[in-house]
Design a protein around this motif. Structure first.
Motif, PDB file in Angstrom:
ATOM      1  N   GLN A 203       0.853  -1.188   0.000  1.00  0.00           N
ATOM      2  CA  GLN A 203       0.000   0.000   0.000  1.00  0.00           C
ATOM      3  C   GLN A 203       0.891   1.240   0.000  1.00  0.00           C
ATOM      4  N   PRO A 205       0.295   5.152   0.712  1.00  0.00           N
ATOM      5  CA  PRO A 205      -0.673   6.166   1.151  1.00  0.00           C
ATOM      6  C   PRO A 205      -0.186   7.589   0.888  1.00  0.00           C
ATOM      7  N   LYS A 206      -1.059   8.522   1.152  1.00  0.00           N
ATOM      8  CA  LYS A 206      -0.748   9.953   1.135  1.00  0.00           C
ATOM      9  C   LYS A 206      -0.132  10.419  -0.177  1.00  0.00           C
ATOM     10  N   THR A 256      -8.567   8.740  -0.147  1.00  0.00           N
ATOM     11  CA  THR A 256      -8.742   8.235   1.214  1.00  0.00           C
ATOM     12  C   THR A 256      -9.739   9.081   1.999  1.00  0.00           C
ATOM     13  N   ARG A 268      -4.447   6.909  -2.427  1.00  0.00           N
ATOM     14  CA  ARG A 268      -3.715   5.740  -1.949  1.00  0.00           C
ATOM     15  C   ARG A 268      -3.740   4.660  -3.029  1.00  0.00           C
TER      16      ARG A 268
END
Length: 286
Positions: A203, A205-206, A256, A268
């Protein structure tokens, strides 16, 4: 004359692949069935050896053998199955002809045989009982290879680089994973692993919104097909994400925080390689 020579070389190579991969290997596929008392039994469903295909009928204990025909990139064979009302009763035996694209391939250094139905439905993945013998790989299927991340599903992470964020995590395909880890603060990728530190999911993210178009275009080019577009449930039905999924991979690039008109939403990426997970699962069951 040159065309005849090239064709003869291709036919000779193809015959050599079949000879090594079928005559020197015994390929099997398994399934888990549940008895009336709730106990689970693991059984063969399909087996290929030399020029024969074997179907295993659990309820009657029969094994049926049929000849295997090979035409270009196709395996053509008959198989028998039970038509189930449920897992313990059946209406009748049914025999039908399958035409499947075959692919011999190494995944996680394990030789496998992929049988892909020509209608694009879920493939069967067979494993060899002769792992010590090598195979010759084929190139009949366009199976994508993702090079976006620094690691791949199935890789093992160095214990010294792991940062444990929480002890338990339920994911898309797995439940009760032991760790959710970040390889480094700079890389900003999460790796979901088991007790053996083997990566099962990745994964990222951000991700800022300004990078989404480039990332989307990268995956379209790498995978060779456009994503399914997902939308949020607000009145304006704005785009919520892009999903690429087939029989071999799952990639979901999505917001997200899906509040409408919020341009600063982070995005994400969720990534799973289904083919590698199939191989890892089979290794765990041995």
């Amino acid at each position: 004359m040159l065309k005849i020579l090239v064709l003869s070389l291709i036919i000779g190579l193809s015959n050599n692949i079949i000879t090594i991969n079928l005559n020197e290997h015994h390929w099997v596929d398994y399934a888990n069935l549940v008895n009336e008392d709730g106990t689970e039994i693991r059984m063969k469903t399909l087996s290929i050896k030399n020029d024969s295909v074997y179907s295993f009928l659990y309820l009657t204990g029969e094994t049926k053998a049929f000849p295997l025909k090979i035409k270009d990139s196709l395996f053509i064979f008959k198989r028998s199955e039970h038509k189930h009302h449920n897992l313990t009763t059946f209406q009748e035996d049914t025999t039908y002809i399958d035409s499947m694209i075959y692919e011999f391939k190494y995944i996680q250094n394990q030789p496998i045989l992929i049988l892909q139905p020509i209608d694009g439905s879920k493939p069967q993945v067979l494993h060899t009982l002769n792992e010590t013998k090598g195979i010759l790989e084929t190139n009949n299927l366009n199976i994508p290879e993702i090079e976006y991340f620094n690691y791949e599903i199935g890789d093992t992470l160095n214990q010294e680089k792991l940062i444990t964020l929480n002890k338990r995590f339920s994911s898309i395909y797995y439940f009760d994973l032991q760790h959710k880890v970040l390889l480094s603060n700079n890389e900003k990728n999460f790796y979901y692993i088991n007790d053996e530190k083997i990566i099962l999911e990745i994964q990222q993210p951000k991700i800022v919104r300004s990078k989404i178009n480039n990332i989307r275009n990268y995956f379209i080019k790498s995978l060779g097909f456009n994503p399914e577009i997902t939308y949020n449930q607000s009145k304006n039905k704005s785009i919520d994400g892009y999903k690429w999924e087939n029989n071999y991979i799952y990639i979901y690039l999505h917001k997200t925080d899906s509040k409408p008109n919020k341009e600063t939403n982070f995005w994400r990426i969720d990534y799973i390689n289904k083919l590698i997970l199939n191989v890892l699962n089979e290794e765990n069951l041995r």
